[in-house]
Design an enzyme around this catalytic site. Structure first.
Site, PDB file in Angstrom:
ATOM      1  CB  SER A   1      -4.670  -6.689 -14.075  1.00 21.35           C
ATOM      2  OG  SER A   1      -4.795  -6.272 -12.728  1.00 21.35           O
TER       3      SER A   1
ATOM      4  CG  ASP B   1     -13.014  -6.035 -12.698  1.00 18.47           C
ATOM      5  OD1 ASP B   1     -12.583  -5.312 -11.775  1.00 18.47           O
ATOM      6  OD2 ASP B   1     -12.256  -6.652 -13.470  1.00 18.47           O
TER       7      ASP B   1
ATOM      8  CG  HIS C   1      -9.056  -4.867 -12.754  1.00 17.72           C
ATOM      9  ND1 HIS C   1      -9.620  -6.128 -12.741  1.00 17.72           N
ATOM     10  CD2 HIS C   1      -7.743  -5.029 -12.522  1.00 17.72           C
ATOM     11  CE1 HIS C   1      -8.674  -7.022 -12.518  1.00 17.72           C
ATOM     12  NE2 HIS C   1      -7.527  -6.401 -12.376  1.00 17.72           N
TER      13      HIS C   1
END
Ligand SMILES: *[C@@H]1O[C@H](CO)[C@@H](O)[C@H](O)[C@H]1NC(C)=O
Ligand SMILES: *[C@@H]1O[C@H](CO)[C@@H](O)[C@H](O)[C@H]1NC(C)=O
Ligand SMILES: *[C@@H]1O[C@H](CO)[C@@H](O)[C@H](O)[C@H]1NC(C)=O
Ligand SMILES: *[C@@H]1O[C@H](CO)[C@@H](O)[C@H](O)[C@H]1NC(C)=O
Ligand SMILES: *[C@@H]1O[C@H](CO)[C@@H](O)[C@H](O)[C@H]1NC(C)=O
Ligand SMILES: *[C@@H]1O[C@H](CO)[C@@H](O)[C@H](O)[C@H]1NC(C)=O
Length: 380
Positions: free
Chosen positions: A39, A346, A349
């Protein structure tokens, strides 16, 4: 002045404008960027493999700062791979699965292709499941990403000399990868001793993937290490402690988790040194994401991070604004006013602002081994 003369002048003017604006862009050092990872690097692969957009990071406010809508990037805006593409004058790197999910079979990957998938692990999902871990969101581990690459390669080149040419002018971004092998286990409560045993296996997987890419013609690889995970709100929440000695007083990060990231990074660098000795003609650059991010925690004001560094910008409450019952993008969570003032987006991340500083540290600072001036010294 005749209209011919005028239009000739306009033509000349255009030519000058075009050369000034366009030529520095096309004369970048690399013709293409090829991405692998999770990610931290995914520009839309998981998004395209989930047409129902069921995951929280496919919902607003993801993407709000730059794209103004969710794109599958786990941030409010651009990622390191996006900033590298901009720096090299290349288009943003398209996700490989974009072509699979639509009928754009003629998707053009000549200027780059990204195989990174949010949630991906270095080790195969089946192995991790055997070890009692449940992998989050995807089974598309590094070996699967490498298979996709091999399947796609004939659309770029068919002879080994052509493929060598294509790959030798590509910058390969290998990672960050391996972080989820640890996250999935550690955030589910597995002991650090048990998770530490994965490190040599993760490093071996990254090294063998790099070796395969070199066999196929890769000439320049940028290989990031792991972040200081003890600074991330998800970890600060899961491993909150009343024992002040567990925290670094200058950053608020959990020492034992940062030490673990350091161990992974040391092992990764040893493996990269071994590969360099075997392939002296290949440029292998270690990207020190760990220290590039840690400097933000050490001097947040200097980088504009005037929000609380231990809190996520977007989340559903709690001391670090990280709540597994209301993740960013879920109902019950909300984002801060100004994401550029926060390091964490978040809880797991980073914000676009953080990724921008990390990219700057990599491309213009001293956070690579060898120093990154070599990034553009290769004979391309
Ligand atoms: C999407 O949702 C529909 C309806 O809930 C379901 O039938 C389908 O299997 C889902 N597709 C995927 C790929 O999850
Ligand atoms: C792709 O093409 C097939 C066959 O031509 C068609 O049935 C399908 O609807 C198309 N899918 C998309 C997403 O355009
Ligand atoms: C991963 O593979 C396992 C089987 O090995 C399957 O049960 C699981 O649903 C898969 N997970 C995802 C996210 O595809
Ligand atoms: C390689 O060969 C395949 C099959 O003949 C063809 O579809 C593809 O366009 C070729 N690739 C290149 C770069 O010429
Ligand atoms: C976490 O989210 C749930 C669901 O929205 C909420 O009920 C709970 O109060 C939140 N926890 C904190 C500490 O804010
Ligand atoms: C890198 O740069 C920073 C700030 O410019 C400096 O503090 C640090 O000592 C440098 N590190 C190395 C290894 O040169």
């Amino acid at each position: 002045m005749s209209s011919m003369g005028w239009s000739f002048q306009a033509y000349l003017m255009n030519l000058i404008l075009v050369s000034v604006i366009i030529i520095p862009l096309v004369l970048g050092c690399y013709n293409s960027i090829i991405g692998f990872g999770d990610s931290i690097t995914d520009t839309g692969n998981l998004y395209n493999s989930d047409p129902n957009r069921s995951l929280n990071f496919f919902h607003p406010p993801y993407g709000e700062t730059y794209f103004h809508h969710p794109t599958g990037r786990c941030s409010d805006g651009r990622l390191v791979i996006d900033f590298i593409a901009e720096f090299l004058g290349l288009p943003l790197v398209p996700p490989y699965l974009e072509s699979q999910s639509s009928n754009q079979s003629v998707q053009n990957f000549e200027a780059g292709v990204n195989f990174a998938v949010a949630g991906a692990t270095a080790l195969d999902a089946a192995f991790l499941e055997e070890m009692g871990d449940s992998v989050s969101c995807t089974n598309d581990s590094l070996s699967i990403q490498l298979e996709w690459f091999k399947q796609m390669l004939p659309s770029l080149c068919n002879t080994s000399s052509d493929c060598n040419k294509v790959l030798s002018t590509s910058l390969i971004l290998m990672g960050e990868i391996g972080g989820n092998d640890y996250n999935d286990a550690l955030l589910a409560g597995k002991s650090i001793e048990k998770v530490q045993a994965y490190v040599p296996l993760v490093i071996e997987t990254i090294a063998s993937t790099i070796n395969e890419l070199i066999e196929l013609g890769a000439a320049t690889l940028l290989v990031p290490g792991n972040f200081p995970i003890g600074c991330l709100p998800a970890y600060l929440t899961t491993y909150e402690s009343s024992d002040k000695n567990q925290y670094d007083p200058s950053t608020g990060c959990l020492n034992w988790l940062n030490k673990f990231s350091g161990y992974h990074n040391d092992q990764l660098q040893l493996a990269l040194s071994r590969i360099r000795r075997l392939h002296p003609q290949v440029t292998i650059i270690y990207a020190d994401y760990y220290n590039a991010m840690l400097q933000l925690y050490q001097s947040p004001d200097q980088f504009g991070f005037i929000g609380e560094t231990s809190k996520a910008c977007c989340g559903g409450g709690g001391p670090y604004n990280y709540n597994t019952s209301a993740l960013c993008g879920d109902a019950g969570a909300s984002a801060c006013e100004n994401p550029a003032q926060f390091i964490s987006w978040d809880g797991l991340h980073s914000t676009e602002a953080t990724y921008r500083w990390i990219t700057k540290a990599i491309l213009q600072g001293n956070y690579t081994v060898p120093r990154v001036s070599t990034l553009c010294d290769s004979p391309v």
